[in-house]
Design a protein around this motif. Structure first.
Motif, PDB file in Angstrom:
ATOM      1  N   LYS A  69       0.808  -1.181   0.031  1.00  0.00           N
ATOM      2  CA  LYS A  69       0.010   0.019  -0.022  1.00  0.00           C
ATOM      3  C   LYS A  69       0.821   1.389  -0.100  1.00  0.00           C
ATOM      4  O   LYS A  69       0.597   2.294  -0.722  1.00  0.00           O
ATOM      5  CB  LYS A  69      -0.801  -0.121   1.372  1.00  0.00           C
ATOM      6  CG  LYS A  69      -2.003  -0.905   1.149  1.00  0.00           C
ATOM      7  CD  LYS A  69      -2.827  -0.656   2.406  1.00  0.00           C
ATOM      8  CE  LYS A  69      -4.325  -1.394   2.019  1.00  0.00           C
ATOM      9  NZ  LYS A  69      -4.347  -2.781   2.639  1.00  0.00           N
ATOM     10  N   HIS A  70       1.870   1.299   0.825  1.00  0.00           N
ATOM     11  CA  HIS A  70       2.640   2.187   0.960  1.00  0.00           C
ATOM     12  C   HIS A  70       3.757   2.641  -0.286  1.00  0.00           C
ATOM     13  O   HIS A  70       3.762   3.686  -0.737  1.00  0.00           O
ATOM     14  CB  HIS A  70       3.593   2.217   1.971  1.00  0.00           C
ATOM     15  CG  HIS A  70       3.012   1.983   3.370  1.00  0.00           C
ATOM     16  ND1 HIS A  70       2.033   2.550   4.062  1.00  0.00           N
ATOM     17  CD2 HIS A  70       3.142   0.846   4.150  1.00  0.00           C
ATOM     18  CE1 HIS A  70       1.700   2.209   5.070  1.00  0.00           C
ATOM     19  NE2 HIS A  70       2.240   1.029   5.235  1.00  0.00           N
ATOM     20  N   VAL A  71       4.106   1.581  -0.907  1.00  0.00           N
ATOM     21  CA  VAL A  71       4.898   1.525  -1.959  1.00  0.00           C
ATOM     22  C   VAL A  71       4.108   1.923  -3.038  1.00  0.00           C
ATOM     23  O   VAL A  71       4.364   2.723  -3.984  1.00  0.00           O
ATOM     24  CB  VAL A  71       5.487   0.230  -2.307  1.00  0.00           C
ATOM     25  CG1 VAL A  71       6.629   0.208  -3.577  1.00  0.00           C
ATOM     26  CG2 VAL A  71       6.363  -0.099  -1.126  1.00  0.00           C
ATOM     27  N   CYS A  72       2.735   1.445  -3.354  1.00  0.00           N
ATOM     28  CA  CYS A  72       1.919   1.814  -4.495  1.00  0.00           C
ATOM     29  C   CYS A  72       1.512   3.425  -4.369  1.00  0.00           C
ATOM     30  O   CYS A  72       1.373   3.926  -5.339  1.00  0.00           O
ATOM     31  CB  CYS A  72       0.554   1.084  -4.203  1.00  0.00           C
ATOM     32  SG  CYS A  72       0.869  -0.782  -4.907  1.00  0.00           S
ATOM     33  N   ARG A  73       1.395   3.828  -3.286  1.00  0.00           N
ATOM     34  CA  ARG A  73       0.956   5.050  -2.984  1.00  0.00           C
ATOM     35  C   ARG A  73       2.306   6.117  -3.556  1.00  0.00           C
ATOM     36  O   ARG A  73       1.927   7.172  -4.251  1.00  0.00           O
ATOM     37  CB  ARG A  73       0.698   5.540  -1.592  1.00  0.00           C
ATOM     38  CG  ARG A  73       0.441   7.156  -1.445  1.00  0.00           C
ATOM     39  CD  ARG A  73       0.031   7.386   0.158  1.00  0.00           C
ATOM     40  NE  ARG A  73      -1.033   6.773   0.472  1.00  0.00           N
ATOM     41  CZ  ARG A  73      -1.041   5.722   1.646  1.00  0.00           C
ATOM     42  NH1 ARG A  73      -0.015   5.339   2.483  1.00  0.00           N
ATOM     43  NH2 ARG A  73      -2.169   5.013   1.595  1.00  0.00           N
ATOM     44  N   GLU A  74       3.486   5.835  -3.221  1.00  0.00           N
ATOM     45  CA  GLU A  74       4.720   6.613  -3.819  1.00  0.00           C
ATOM     46  C   GLU A  74       4.591   6.311  -5.418  1.00  0.00           C
ATOM     47  O   GLU A  74       5.033   7.305  -6.017  1.00  0.00           O
ATOM     48  CB  GLU A  74       5.768   5.845  -3.296  1.00  0.00           C
ATOM     49  CG  GLU A  74       7.035   6.843  -3.539  1.00  0.00           C
ATOM     50  CD  GLU A  74       6.979   8.118  -2.818  1.00  0.00           C
ATOM     51  OE1 GLU A  74       7.410   9.142  -3.448  1.00  0.00           O
ATOM     52  OE2 GLU A  74       6.126   8.541  -1.816  1.00  0.00           O
ATOM     53  N   CYS A  75       4.393   5.100  -5.958  1.00  0.00           N
ATOM     54  CA  CYS A  75       4.459   4.942  -7.108  1.00  0.00           C
ATOM     55  C   CYS A  75       3.341   5.394  -8.032  1.00  0.00           C
ATOM     56  O   CYS A  75       3.655   6.169  -9.074  1.00  0.00           O
ATOM     57  CB  CYS A  75       4.046   3.406  -7.208  1.00  0.00           C
ATOM     58  SG  CYS A  75       4.322   2.789  -9.165  1.00  0.00           S
ATOM     59  N   ALA A  76       2.258   5.685  -7.473  1.00  0.00           N
ATOM     60  CA  ALA A  76       1.228   6.593  -8.158  1.00  0.00           C
ATOM     61  C   ALA A  76       1.624   8.104  -8.247  1.00  0.00           C
ATOM     62  O   ALA A  76       1.550   8.745  -9.211  1.00  0.00           O
ATOM     63  CB  ALA A  76      -0.125   6.514  -7.468  1.00  0.00           C
ATOM     64  N   GLU A  77       2.443   8.303  -7.359  1.00  0.00           N
ATOM     65  CA  GLU A  77       2.859   9.839  -7.393  1.00  0.00           C
ATOM     66  C   GLU A  77       4.037  10.234  -8.331  1.00  0.00           C
ATOM     67  O   GLU A  77       3.948  10.980  -9.048  1.00  0.00           O
ATOM     68  CB  GLU A  77       3.439  10.407  -5.713  1.00  0.00           C
ATOM     69  CG  GLU A  77       3.524  11.805  -5.565  1.00  0.00           C
ATOM     70  CD  GLU A  77       3.787  12.021  -4.162  1.00  0.00           C
ATOM     71  OE1 GLU A  77       4.741  12.876  -4.011  1.00  0.00           O
ATOM     72  OE2 GLU A  77       3.268  11.508  -3.249  1.00  0.00           O
ATOM     73  N   ILE A  78       4.943   9.183  -8.291  1.00  0.00           N
ATOM     74  CA  ILE A  78       5.860   9.203  -9.158  1.00  0.00           C
ATOM     75  C   ILE A  78       5.483   9.037 -10.643  1.00  0.00           C
ATOM     76  O   ILE A  78       6.135   9.667 -11.633  1.00  0.00           O
ATOM     77  CB  ILE A  78       7.131   8.242  -9.007  1.00  0.00           C
ATOM     78  CG1 ILE A  78       7.832   8.649  -7.426  1.00  0.00           C
ATOM     79  CG2 ILE A  78       8.357   8.180  -9.885  1.00  0.00           C
ATOM     80  CD1 ILE A  78       8.661   7.557  -6.897  1.00  0.00           C
ATOM     81  N   CYS A  79       4.799   8.068 -10.749  1.00  0.00           N
ATOM     82  CA  CYS A  79       3.992   7.909 -12.248  1.00  0.00           C
ATOM     83  C   CYS A  79       3.354   9.036 -12.854  1.00  0.00           C
ATOM     84  O   CYS A  79       3.702   9.495 -13.896  1.00  0.00           O
ATOM     85  CB  CYS A  79       3.064   6.781 -12.235  1.00  0.00           C
ATOM     86  SG  CYS A  79       3.906   5.034 -12.253  1.00  0.00           S
ATOM     87  N   SER A  80       2.645   9.841 -11.741  1.00  0.00           N
ATOM     88  CA  SER A  80       2.045  10.992 -12.318  1.00  0.00           C
ATOM     89  C   SER A  80       2.923  12.007 -12.917  1.00  0.00           C
ATOM     90  O   SER A  80       2.831  12.919 -13.841  1.00  0.00           O
ATOM     91  CB  SER A  80       0.987  11.614 -11.047  1.00  0.00           C
ATOM     92  OG  SER A  80       0.045  10.528 -10.833  1.00  0.00           O
ATOM     93  N   GLN A  81       3.924  12.279 -12.036  1.00  0.00           N
ATOM     94  CA  GLN A  81       4.881  13.198 -12.303  1.00  0.00           C
ATOM     95  C   GLN A  81       5.612  12.622 -13.486  1.00  0.00           C
ATOM     96  O   GLN A  81       5.842  13.715 -14.393  1.00  0.00           O
ATOM     97  CB  GLN A  81       6.091  13.251 -11.163  1.00  0.00           C
ATOM     98  CG  GLN A  81       6.036  14.274 -10.021  1.00  0.00           C
ATOM     99  CD  GLN A  81       6.939  14.233  -9.270  1.00  0.00           C
ATOM    100  OE1 GLN A  81       8.329  13.764  -9.134  1.00  0.00           O
ATOM    101  NE2 GLN A  81       6.887  14.436  -7.978  1.00  0.00           N
ATOM    102  N   CYS A  82       5.871  11.555 -13.866  1.00  0.00           N
ATOM    103  CA  CYS A  82       6.753  11.161 -14.994  1.00  0.00           C
ATOM    104  C   CYS A  82       5.728  11.239 -16.304  1.00  0.00           C
ATOM    105  O   CYS A  82       6.190  11.826 -17.313  1.00  0.00           O
ATOM    106  CB  CYS A  82       7.139   9.539 -14.659  1.00  0.00           C
ATOM    107  SG  CYS A  82       8.289   9.089 -16.156  1.00  0.00           S
ATOM    108  N   ALA A  83       4.523  10.821 -16.076  1.00  0.00           N
ATOM    109  CA  ALA A  83       3.466  11.343 -17.135  1.00  0.00           C
ATOM    110  C   ALA A  83       3.589  12.734 -17.577  1.00  0.00           C
ATOM    111  O   ALA A  83       3.473  12.958 -18.748  1.00  0.00           O
ATOM    112  CB  ALA A  83       2.338  10.924 -16.498  1.00  0.00           C
ATOM    113  N   ASP A  84       3.471  13.453 -16.707  1.00  0.00           N
ATOM    114  CA  ASP A  84       3.510  15.143 -16.843  1.00  0.00           C
ATOM    115  C   ASP A  84       4.793  15.611 -17.618  1.00  0.00           C
ATOM    116  O   ASP A  84       4.635  16.337 -18.312  1.00  0.00           O
ATOM    117  CB  ASP A  84       3.348  15.938 -15.519  1.00  0.00           C
ATOM    118  CG  ASP A  84       1.776  15.604 -15.068  1.00  0.00           C
ATOM    119  OD1 ASP A  84       0.905  15.177 -15.614  1.00  0.00           O
ATOM    120  OD2 ASP A  84       1.677  16.156 -13.897  1.00  0.00           O
TER     121      ASP A  84
END
Length: 111
Positions: A69-84
């Motif tokens: 859950k914690h890793v996925c939360r961080e992953c979602a944040e980094i993926c959003s940044q990377c997409a942008d």
């Protein structure tokens, strides 16, 4: 005790692995060949970080760790940044799409 993966988790694992593959191969092939803003340190590091957190998220879910859950939360944040960032630079739509898909499913896993 057998660890059961929900359909949502299976989808998230697939999205994480797809994003890992997409970010790594786009960075190593497309970005390195294009040069210029594609290889700016900040952008390139973000792509590497994104690939690695996606691989790690998938790994945590596959081994059935509660910490996913914690890793996925961080992953979602980094993926959003990377997409942008990939969108900002342009000519990397498949990377943008993979990152957004992964961010969305990781967001659900983190909830």
């Amino acid at each position: 005790m057998h660890h059961h993966q929900s359909p949502e988790m299976k989808t998230c694992i697939d999205n994480c692995l797809a994003c890992y593959r997409e970010c790594l191969s786009t960075a190593m092939n497309h970005c390195l060949e294009m040069g210029g803003k594609h290889t700016e340190p900040q952008h390139f590091r973000l792509m590497m970080a994104c690939a690695e957190i996606c691989r790690t998220s998938a790994h945590f879910m596959l081994i059935g760790s509660e910490h996913h859950k914690h890793v996925c939360r961080e992953c979602a944040e980094i993926c959003s940044q990377c997409a942008d960032d990939c969108e900002r630079i342009g000519d990397m739509q498949s990377c943008v799409d993979a990152c957004r898909r992964c961010a969305e499913s990781c967001q659900k896993m983190a909830a």
